[in-house]
Design an enzyme around this catalytic site. Structure first.
Site, short mmCIF file in Angstrom:
data_model
loop_
_atom_site.label_atom_id
_atom_site.label_comp_id
_atom_site.label_asym_id
_atom_site.label_seq_id
_atom_site.Cartn_x
_atom_site.Cartn_y
_atom_site.Cartn_z
N ARG A 91 -10.89 -12.00 -35.76
CA ARG A 91 -11.08 -10.69 -36.38
C ARG A 91 -11.53 -10.84 -37.83
O ARG A 91 -12.15 -9.92 -38.39
CB ARG A 91 -9.78 -9.90 -36.34
CG ARG A 91 -9.33 -9.57 -34.94
CD ARG A 91 -9.58 -8.14 -34.56
NE ARG A 91 -9.45 -7.96 -33.12
CZ ARG A 91 -10.14 -7.10 -32.41
NH1 ARG A 91 -11.03 -6.33 -33.00
NH2 ARG A 91 -9.97 -6.99 -31.10
N HIS A 161 -3.97 0.54 -33.47
CA HIS A 161 -4.28 -0.36 -34.58
C HIS A 161 -5.00 0.37 -35.70
O HIS A 161 -4.93 -0.04 -36.86
CB HIS A 161 -5.11 -1.55 -34.09
CG HIS A 161 -6.53 -1.24 -33.76
ND1 HIS A 161 -6.94 -0.79 -32.53
CD2 HIS A 161 -7.66 -1.30 -34.53
CE1 HIS A 161 -8.24 -0.61 -32.54
NE2 HIS A 161 -8.71 -0.90 -33.74
#
Length: 421
Positions: A91, A161
Site C-alpha cells: 500500500r 478503511h
C-alpha cells in the site's frame, strides 16, 4: 520597491516548482521518478524590506511518520502473493503512485484551462495530499479484514478503511504537530471519503471536480484505479491493455465535472473491463479465496486471545496492526492459539481448503441465489461415500461487474464524455 519584491518572490516560487533539486524523489517501477515537492513559505523581513523564500517538505512530514510507513507492511493484494508470487507490492508504493497521478491530473486541467477553472496552489496541495493519504487507515490483508473478518467477529460490523483513514489523518497531524490549514485538512478528508458510503452529504459549492480525482463517487473513473489496475497487472505478470495516460492527458473540466473526449470511450471501457478481469483471474482466484477463508478462520480463532478488533476505533493502536499478525500467530507457543496456528501451518504446507464447484448465475436469476447457505448445499447433495456436513462447507458469493452493478459503465459516464478540441 514593493512591486519589485513581489515580482522577485513570484519568480523564485516558479523556479522552485520547476527545479527538482528542491524535491525528494523516489523511483517507482510504474511511474518512474515520483517527486515529493516542497511547499514555499514566504517570509517578509521588515527591517530589510525584502522577502525570504523557505522551502518546507510538506508531504514528507506525512510520509516520514510511523503511521504512513506502516503501509510498507500491508500488501496491496493481501494474500494473493501466495498464488501469484510477484504480487508482493505494498500500500506504500500504491499511495505514492496515487499521490503522483493526482498531481498530474490537477496540473493537466490547470495547464489546459488556466484561470477558467481557478485552480489555486492550495487546491493542488489538497488533491495530492488526499491521494497520498487515501489508504492510510487500511487494515491487513487487503479488503479481507473489513469485509470478511470484522463482520464475523463483530456481528455485521460496517467499519471501513476510508473512515479509519480520516481518523488516522487527524491523528498524524496531532501526534506529529504538523502545521496545516484547517480548511485544507477538512477538504482532504472529504476527498478520501468521496466514493465511500459515508461521503459527506454537504454540497460542494465550487470546484466539485477536484473531489472526483482521487476517489470518484460519481462514475468511478479516478486515479486510484489508474494506479492499482496497472500496478496489480504488472505484479501478477499479466498483460494490461488499459493505458491511463490517454485519459490523464485529455481530461477537461466542463460543468464542474471531469470529462473526456467522446472518441476515448473505448479507453474508459477498458478501465472497467480490465478491473473486472482482475477480479475474475486474480482477486477471486479459487486458491486465493481458499487461503482467504483459512486466514479468516485463523484470525477468528485467535481473536479471543489477541483481541484483534479492539483497536479498530483508536488510531493510536490501529497503526500497529498489519499483515505480520499472521506471523505472530504462526510463531506463538500459546496453547490458546494452537487451532489458529495449525490453520496457518496448513496454509504454509499448501494443505488448503478444497475448491468444490462454482456456478455463474445469470443476472435475471440472482434473486434466487443471494442467500444460499451451506445448509442448501448439504440438502442438495447426492448420496455418496463421504457425505458433507454444514461445518465442512464455506460458501463464497462473488459479484463481478464492470462498475456499481451496471452492465455497461458508459450508461452513467456517457453524459460526461463529450467532444472538445
Amino acid at each position: 520597491m514593493g512591486t519589485n519584491g513581489n515580482e522577485e518572490v513570484t519568480s523564485l516560487y516558479s523556479l522552485s516548482c520547476r527545479d527538482r533539486r528542491f524535491s525528494k524523489h523516489i523511483h517507482d517501477n510504474v511511474h518512474g521518478n515520483i517527486y515529493l515537492d516542497p511547499v514555499p513559505l514566504m517570509i517578509k523581513v521588515f527591517l530589510e524590506m525584502t522577502f525570504c523564500l523557505l522551502l518546507m517538505q510538506f508531504f514528507l512530514q506525512f510520509v516520514d511518520t510511523e503511521q504512513f510507513q506502516r503501509l510498507r507492511e500491508l500488501k496491496q493484494l493481501g494474500l494473493t502473493h501466495m498464488v501469484y508470487p510477484g504480487a508482493v507490492h505494498s500500500r506504500f508504493e500504491h499511495s505514492l503512485g496515487v499521490y503522483w497521478l493526482a498531481g498530474e491530473a490537477v496540473h493537466t486541467v490547470q495547464g489546459h484551462q488556466g484561470s477558467e477553472i481557478n485552480i489555486e496552489r492550495n487546491d493542488i496541495r489538497t488533491v495530492k495530499l488526499a491521494g497520498l493519504l487515501h489508504d492510510v487507515g487500511h487494515g491487513p490483508f487487503s479488503h479481507l479484514f473489513e469485509r470478511e473478518f470484522l463482520p464475523r467477529v463483530l456481528n455485521g460490523s460496517e467499519w471501513s478503511h476510508e473512515d479509519m483513514s480520516v481518523k488516522m489523518i487527524d491523528y498524524i497531524v496531532d501526534a506529529h504537530h504538523i502545521e496545516i490549514d484547517s480548511a485544507i485538512l477538512n477538504n482532504v478528508k472529504e476527498m478520501v471519503l468521496a466514493s465511500s458510503a459515508n461521503a459527506s452529504q454537504n454540497t460542494v459549492n465550487e470546484k466539485r471536480f477536484l473531489y472526483d480525482i482521487v476517489a470518484n463517487g460519481q462514475n468511478g473513473i479516478d486515479v486510484d484505479k489508474f494506479d492499482y489496475i496497472v500496478r496489480d497487472s504488472r505484479a501478477c505478470g499479466l498483460g494490461c491493455n488499459f493505458q491511463f495516460q490517454r485519459l490523464l492527458e485529455t481530461m477537461r473540466v466542463m460543468g464542474d465535472e471531469i470529462c473526456y473526449r467522446a472518441k476515448d470511450y473505448l479507453t474508459v471501457h477498458k478501465l472497467f473491463a480490465t478491473r473486472a478481469d482482475l477480479h475474475r483471474t486474480v482477486y477471486t482466484h479459487a486458491k486465493v479465496k481458499a487461503i482467504e477463508l483459512m486466514v479468516v478462520d485463523a484470525l477468528t480463532l485467535a481473536h479471543g486471545e489477541l483481541s484483534i478488533s479492539a483497536s479498530i476505533q483508536e488510531p493510536a493502536k490501529f497503526w500497529k496492526l498489519d499483515d505480520s499478525i499472521l506471523r505472530q500467530i504462526e510463531t506463538s507457543d500459546k496453547q490458546e492459539l494452537k487451532k489458529a496456528r495449525d490453520l496457518v501451518l496448513r496454509i504454509r504446507r499448501r494443505d488448503l481448503y478444497q475448491f468444490c464447484n462454482e456456478f455463474a448465475v445469470p443476472k435475471d436469476k440472482q434473486e434466487h441465489f443471494k442467500d444460499i447457505t451451506p445448509q442448501d448445499i448439504v440438502c442438495s447433495q447426492k448420496n455418496g461415500d463421504t457425505p458433507l456436513n454444514e461445518e465442512d462447507i464455506s460458501v463464497s458469493i462473488v459479484k463481478i461487474n464492470l462498475t456499481r452493478g451496471r452492465s455497461n459503465p458508459l450508461e452513467r459516464i456517457m453524459r460526461v464524455i463529450t467532444n472538445f478540441r
